[in-house]
Motif scaffolding. Structure first.
Motif, PDB file in Angstrom:
ATOM      1  N   THR A 133       0.830  -1.208   0.000  1.00  0.00           N
ATOM      2  CA  THR A 133       0.000   0.000   0.000  1.00  0.00           C
ATOM      3  C   THR A 133       0.862   1.255   0.000  1.00  0.00           C
ATOM      4  OG1 THR A 133      -1.758  -1.145   1.167  1.00  0.00           O
ATOM      5  CG2 THR A 133      -1.777   1.258   1.296  1.00  0.00           C
ATOM      6  N   TYR A 134       1.938   1.224   0.791  1.00  0.00           N
ATOM      7  CA  TYR A 134       2.834   2.388   0.835  1.00  0.00           C
ATOM      8  C   TYR A 134       3.434   2.639  -0.545  1.00  0.00           C
ATOM      9  CZ  TYR A 134       6.302   5.734   2.346  1.00  0.00           C
ATOM     10  OH  TYR A 134       7.032   6.880   2.480  1.00  0.00           O
ATOM     11  N   MET A 135       3.895   1.552  -1.152  1.00  0.00           N
ATOM     12  CA  MET A 135       4.536   1.674  -2.463  1.00  0.00           C
ATOM     13  C   MET A 135       3.564   2.228  -3.495  1.00  0.00           C
ATOM     14  SD  MET A 135       6.583  -1.380  -4.370  1.00  0.00           S
ATOM     15  CE  MET A 135       7.890  -1.530  -3.160  1.00  0.00           C
ATOM     16  N   ARG A 136       2.346   1.697  -3.467  1.00  0.00           N
ATOM     17  CA  ARG A 136       1.328   2.142  -4.409  1.00  0.00           C
ATOM     18  C   ARG A 136       1.017   3.632  -4.201  1.00  0.00           C
ATOM     19  NH1 ARG A 136      -1.959  -2.503  -4.377  1.00  0.00           N
ATOM     20  NH2 ARG A 136      -1.522  -3.151  -6.503  1.00  0.00           N
ATOM     21  N   SER A 137       0.873   4.041  -2.943  1.00  0.00           N
ATOM     22  CA  SER A 137       0.580   5.451  -2.649  1.00  0.00           C
ATOM     23  C   SER A 137       1.725   6.339  -3.111  1.00  0.00           C
ATOM     24  CB  SER A 137       0.376   5.669  -1.151  1.00  0.00           C
ATOM     25  OG  SER A 137      -0.499   4.742  -0.633  1.00  0.00           O
ATOM     26  N   PHE A 138       2.939   5.862  -2.870  1.00  0.00           N
ATOM     27  CA  PHE A 138       4.121   6.623  -3.261  1.00  0.00           C
ATOM     28  C   PHE A 138       4.125   6.863  -4.770  1.00  0.00           C
ATOM     29  CE2 PHE A 138       8.522   7.021  -4.596  1.00  0.00           C
ATOM     30  CZ  PHE A 138       9.066   7.878  -3.655  1.00  0.00           C
ATOM     31  N   LEU A 139       3.836   5.809  -5.520  1.00  0.00           N
ATOM     32  CA  LEU A 139       3.854   5.922  -6.976  1.00  0.00           C
ATOM     33  C   LEU A 139       2.663   6.725  -7.480  1.00  0.00           C
ATOM     34  CD1 LEU A 139       4.977   2.266  -7.671  1.00  0.00           C
ATOM     35  CD2 LEU A 139       6.298   4.320  -8.225  1.00  0.00           C
ATOM     36  N   GLU A 140       1.498   6.529  -6.884  1.00  0.00           N
ATOM     37  CA  GLU A 140       0.315   7.294  -7.276  1.00  0.00           C
ATOM     38  C   GLU A 140       0.564   8.785  -7.048  1.00  0.00           C
ATOM     39  OE1 GLU A 140      -2.512   6.177  -8.701  1.00  0.00           O
ATOM     40  OE2 GLU A 140      -1.893   4.071  -8.670  1.00  0.00           O
ATOM     41  N   ALA A 141       1.202   9.087  -5.905  1.00  0.00           N
ATOM     42  CA  ALA A 141       1.471  10.487  -5.581  1.00  0.00           C
ATOM     43  C   ALA A 141       2.410  11.109  -6.601  1.00  0.00           C
ATOM     44  CB  ALA A 141       2.064  10.595  -4.173  1.00  0.00           C
ATOM     45  N   ALA A 142       3.233  10.253  -7.242  1.00  0.00           N
ATOM     46  CA  ALA A 142       4.150  10.756  -8.260  1.00  0.00           C
ATOM     47  C   ALA A 142       3.548  10.597  -9.662  1.00  0.00           C
ATOM     48  CB  ALA A 142       5.489  10.025  -8.156  1.00  0.00           C
ATOM     49  N   ASP A 143       2.222  10.445  -9.725  1.00  0.00           N
ATOM     50  CA  ASP A 143       1.505  10.404 -10.999  1.00  0.00           C
ATOM     51  C   ASP A 143       1.801   9.187 -11.860  1.00  0.00           C
ATOM     52  OD1 ASP A 143       0.000  12.711 -10.658  1.00  0.00           O
ATOM     53  OD2 ASP A 143       1.689  13.989 -11.274  1.00  0.00           O
ATOM     54  N   PHE A 144       2.110   8.080 -11.206  1.00  0.00           N
ATOM     55  CA  PHE A 144       2.263   6.838 -11.974  1.00  0.00           C
ATOM     56  C   PHE A 144       0.905   6.191 -12.165  1.00  0.00           C
ATOM     57  CE2 PHE A 144       6.584   7.523 -10.879  1.00  0.00           C
ATOM     58  CZ  PHE A 144       7.336   6.824 -11.802  1.00  0.00           C
ATOM     59  N   LEU A 145       0.735   5.591 -13.340  1.00  0.00           N
ATOM     60  CA  LEU A 145      -0.512   4.915 -13.690  1.00  0.00           C
ATOM     61  C   LEU A 145      -0.335   3.420 -13.461  1.00  0.00           C
ATOM     62  CD1 LEU A 145      -3.303   5.350 -15.236  1.00  0.00           C
ATOM     63  CD2 LEU A 145      -2.031   4.609 -17.268  1.00  0.00           C
ATOM     64  N   GLU A 146      -1.233   2.842 -12.661  1.00  0.00           N
ATOM     65  CA  GLU A 146      -1.142   1.399 -12.439  1.00  0.00           C
ATOM     66  C   GLU A 146      -1.793   0.659 -13.592  1.00  0.00           C
ATOM     67  OE1 GLU A 146      -2.726  -0.209  -8.792  1.00  0.00           O
ATOM     68  OE2 GLU A 146      -1.657  -2.093  -9.119  1.00  0.00           O
ATOM     69  N   VAL A 147      -1.074  -0.327 -14.143  1.00  0.00           N
ATOM     70  CA  VAL A 147      -1.597  -1.084 -15.282  1.00  0.00           C
ATOM     71  C   VAL A 147      -1.463  -2.581 -15.023  1.00  0.00           C
ATOM     72  CG1 VAL A 147      -1.011   0.738 -16.916  1.00  0.00           C
ATOM     73  CG2 VAL A 147       0.653  -1.093 -16.451  1.00  0.00           C
ATOM     74  N   GLU A 148      -2.160  -3.353 -15.836  1.00  0.00           N
ATOM     75  CA  GLU A 148      -2.040  -4.810 -15.789  1.00  0.00           C
ATOM     76  C   GLU A 148      -1.709  -5.306 -17.186  1.00  0.00           C
ATOM     77  OE1 GLU A 148      -5.017  -6.958 -13.211  1.00  0.00           O
ATOM     78  OE2 GLU A 148      -6.017  -5.031 -13.495  1.00  0.00           O
ATOM     79  N   THR A 149      -0.663  -6.107 -17.289  1.00  0.00           N
ATOM     80  CA  THR A 149      -0.251  -6.642 -18.587  1.00  0.00           C
ATOM     81  C   THR A 149      -0.273  -8.170 -18.516  1.00  0.00           C
ATOM     82  OG1 THR A 149       2.088  -6.601 -18.012  1.00  0.00           O
ATOM     83  CG2 THR A 149       1.175  -4.592 -18.976  1.00  0.00           C
ATOM     84  N   PRO A 150      -0.246  -8.829 -19.663  1.00  0.00           N
ATOM     85  CA  PRO A 150      -0.506 -10.275 -19.664  1.00  0.00           C
ATOM     86  C   PRO A 150       0.479 -11.124 -18.869  1.00  0.00           C
ATOM     87  CG  PRO A 150      -0.731  -9.382 -21.867  1.00  0.00           C
ATOM     88  CD  PRO A 150      -0.147  -8.292 -21.030  1.00  0.00           C
ATOM     89  N   MET A 151      -0.105 -12.132 -18.213  1.00  0.00           N
ATOM     90  CA  MET A 151       0.677 -13.181 -17.560  1.00  0.00           C
ATOM     91  C   MET A 151       0.988 -14.274 -18.572  1.00  0.00           C
ATOM     92  SD  MET A 151       0.604 -12.755 -14.115  1.00  0.00           S
ATOM     93  CE  MET A 151      -0.140 -11.439 -13.171  1.00  0.00           C
ATOM     94  N   LEU A 152       0.052 -14.495 -19.497  1.00  0.00           N
ATOM     95  CA  LEU A 152       0.242 -15.511 -20.534  1.00  0.00           C
ATOM     96  C   LEU A 152       0.824 -14.825 -21.752  1.00  0.00           C
ATOM     97  CD1 LEU A 152      -3.094 -17.521 -20.221  1.00  0.00           C
ATOM     98  CD2 LEU A 152      -0.796 -18.328 -19.662  1.00  0.00           C
TER      99      LEU A 152
END
Length: 498
Positions: free
Chosen positions: A183-202
RNA sequence: GGGGCGUUAGCUCAGAGGUAGAGCAUUCGGCUUUUAACCGACUGGUCGUAGGUUCGAUCCCUACACGCCCCA
């Protein structure tokens, strides 16, 4: 550990109690609703005096697993455990409706119980609910491990994590902390305007790392698929697409051995940002870890397996060649890029050398064998050989090395980052070199990803990226010796249920 | 892949070539302020699996399974 053997007397006794419950109506009711968690009650009312509690007649409804049962004739104390902790309940025959206490006496530690009543404080000062209603919501058929020593059998802790979590508070704490870290890491990145994405596992072409993949098969399309070994190439495709800051926190799969530091599936955070270079990620990593450790521990100090590290200090920085010099006193630094000398040195220290290894690969073999384990304090190692960095940008002044770093703590790699190679022609030749390695027998070599080259040909802005191994970071911050201790369900060989 | 250690009651652990032990839990009895509650009585085992040595193996030997640690 068979089912037959499991069906012992203890379980049989509980099963017959369940049978009685079934005869009395619904043995698995779901009509009770609690209004309080034990943690909230302690937080709010631990400061209240007994007289105050009794004057205010604070009535609460709680439920949880009965972890303690102390029966004393016509009155008892029990403790109910919910996710937030435990709350004591006093169960008196004469405070309950007729006949309830007799039934209660047959309940077992481990049962899921609901209780309602008013708060008071016992003689020794413990916040307690005097029950005027109590119900058995779910019968537990299997006895819990012993209360004092808890569950220490490692195999059972991993295989039956649910029992471990019921019994061992330390284990619950590890996974709560793991969640806080992410959660800390996600907040840190969100605060720096990073966009969370999901890319293929397969993936049809596994890439982004040097590792052996797991193979799978798509039936309808009748085609080979691979579980991803890294999300890197897809994330950089998104940079080409115009997202300037992206990250993904997700699982990678590598078909390698299992050890205290390796699980076949593990969690990685990868992030990419445009118009930045690797040193920006070093600074950002430092800032993030300073803040994370402080937020988590209330101090910048981390105790790990008998060592203490101060995450409040500037992290050390050293190049690969400096590290080789530091940990190999007899090494002749004048010949640090001399392939023949490096190969001889490898043989001397017992490292296996292949014909296709160049000076860079040999340097890394020496570093891995002699330097890595010695890097105790948080340390950035920089300027990795280009030869072992097929996706990294070459250094402008010294193309033998790449603009790359890895981050180590307690002798373990935690993170890997670099300025991205965005020259499609250079990238194509690096892929070709990887394919040559594969032909020479390196089963961890990358394959040539044509679409990735095509993407780079559209133009990827100057970019830098990082990958942080979440499991190892959690190990470090929870003082866990094995990766299995930070994975809820670590990989195990199958158990037999004959 | 190699080496070391481990596997005994539901749990935590002792044990020794000759009838298998403790604590907690369970069961029964007692007890209306306990804190690992207490007091009394009882119960609980294919000693990981399969072979071998032996008059006799849970113990010694071999193989296997699973786990832990170290190494590659």
């Amino acid at each position: 550990m068979t089912n037959k053997k499991d069906e012992n007397k203890l379980i049989a006794e509980r099963r017959s109690k369940l049978d009685l419950m079934r005869e009395g109506g619904n043995a698995y009711p779901n009509d009770f609703r609690r209004d309080s968690l034990s943690g909230q009650l302690h937080q709010t009312f631990d400061a209240y005096k007994d007289e105050t509690l009794r004057e205010e007649h604070i009535r609460v409804a709680v439920s949880g697993r009965m972890m303690v049962k102390r029966l004393m004739g016509k009155a008892s104390f029990i403790k109910l455990q919910d996710q937030s902790g435990q709350i004591q309940v006093r169960v008196e025959r004469d405070s309950l409706p007729e006949g309830i206490y007799q039934r209660f006496k047959k309940w077992d530690v481990g049962d899921i119980v609901a209780a309602q009543g008013e708060l008071f404080r016992t003689q020794t000062g413990e916040l307690t609910i005097l029950a005027d209603e109590i119900r058995l919501l779910t019968k537990s058929l299997r006895p819990l491990p012993e209360k004092w020593h808890g569950l220490s059998d490692q195999e059972m802790r991993y295989r039956q994590r649910y029992v471990d979590l019921i019994i061992n508070e330390s284990s619950r704490n590890v996974f709560q902390k793991r969640s806080q870290i992410v959660t800390y890491m996600r907040s840190f990145l969100e605060a720096a305007d990073f966009l969370e994405v999901e890319t293929p596992m397969l993936q049809t072409t596994p890439g982004g790392a040097n590792a052996r993949p797991f193979k799978s098969h798509h039936n309808a399309l009748d085609m080979e698929l691979y579980l991803r070994i890294a999300p890197e190439l897809n994330l950089k495709r998104l940079i080409v697409g115009g997202f300037d800051r992206v990250y993904e926190i997700n699982r990678n799969f590598r078909n390698e051995g299992v050890s205290t530091q390796h699980n076949p599936e593990f969690t990685m955070m990868e992030a990419y940002r445009t118009y930045a270079e690797y040193t920006d990620w070093m600074d950002m990593t430092e800032t993030m870890l300073h803040g994370m450790v402080d937020a988590l521990n209330g101090s910048t100090l981390v105790s790990y397996q008998g060592e203490e590290f101060d995450f409040g200090k500037k992290f050390m920085r050293m190049t690969v060649e400096e590290a080789i010099e530091a940990y190999n006193p007899e090494f002749d630094m004048a010949r640090i890029r001399d392939r023949e000398y490096l190969a001889d040195y490898c043989v001397k220290i017992g490292v296996n050398v292949q014909d296709n290894y160049g000076a860079g690969k040999l340097q890394i073999e020496i570093f891995d064998a002699t330097g890595e384990a010695e890097l105790r304090e948080p340390t950035f190692i920089t300027q990795y050989p280009t030869e072992v960095s097929p996706l990294s940008r070459k250094n402008d002044d010294d193309p033998f090395t790449a603009d790359r770093f890895e981050f180590f703590v307690a002798g373990r790699e935690i993170a890997n980052g670099f300025s991205e190679l965005n020259d499609p022609e250079d990238q194509a030749s690096r892929f070709r070199a990887q394919v040559e390695n594969a032909k020479a027998g390196d089963d961890e070599a990358m394959s040539y990803d044509h679409d990735y080259i095509r993407a780079l040909e559209y133009g990827m802005p100057p970019t830098a990226g990082i990958g942080i191994g979440i499991d190892r970071l959690v190990m470090l911050l929870t003082n866990s010796a094995s990766i299995r201790d930070v994975l809820l369900f670590p990989h195990m060989r199958p158990e037999s249920f004959d």
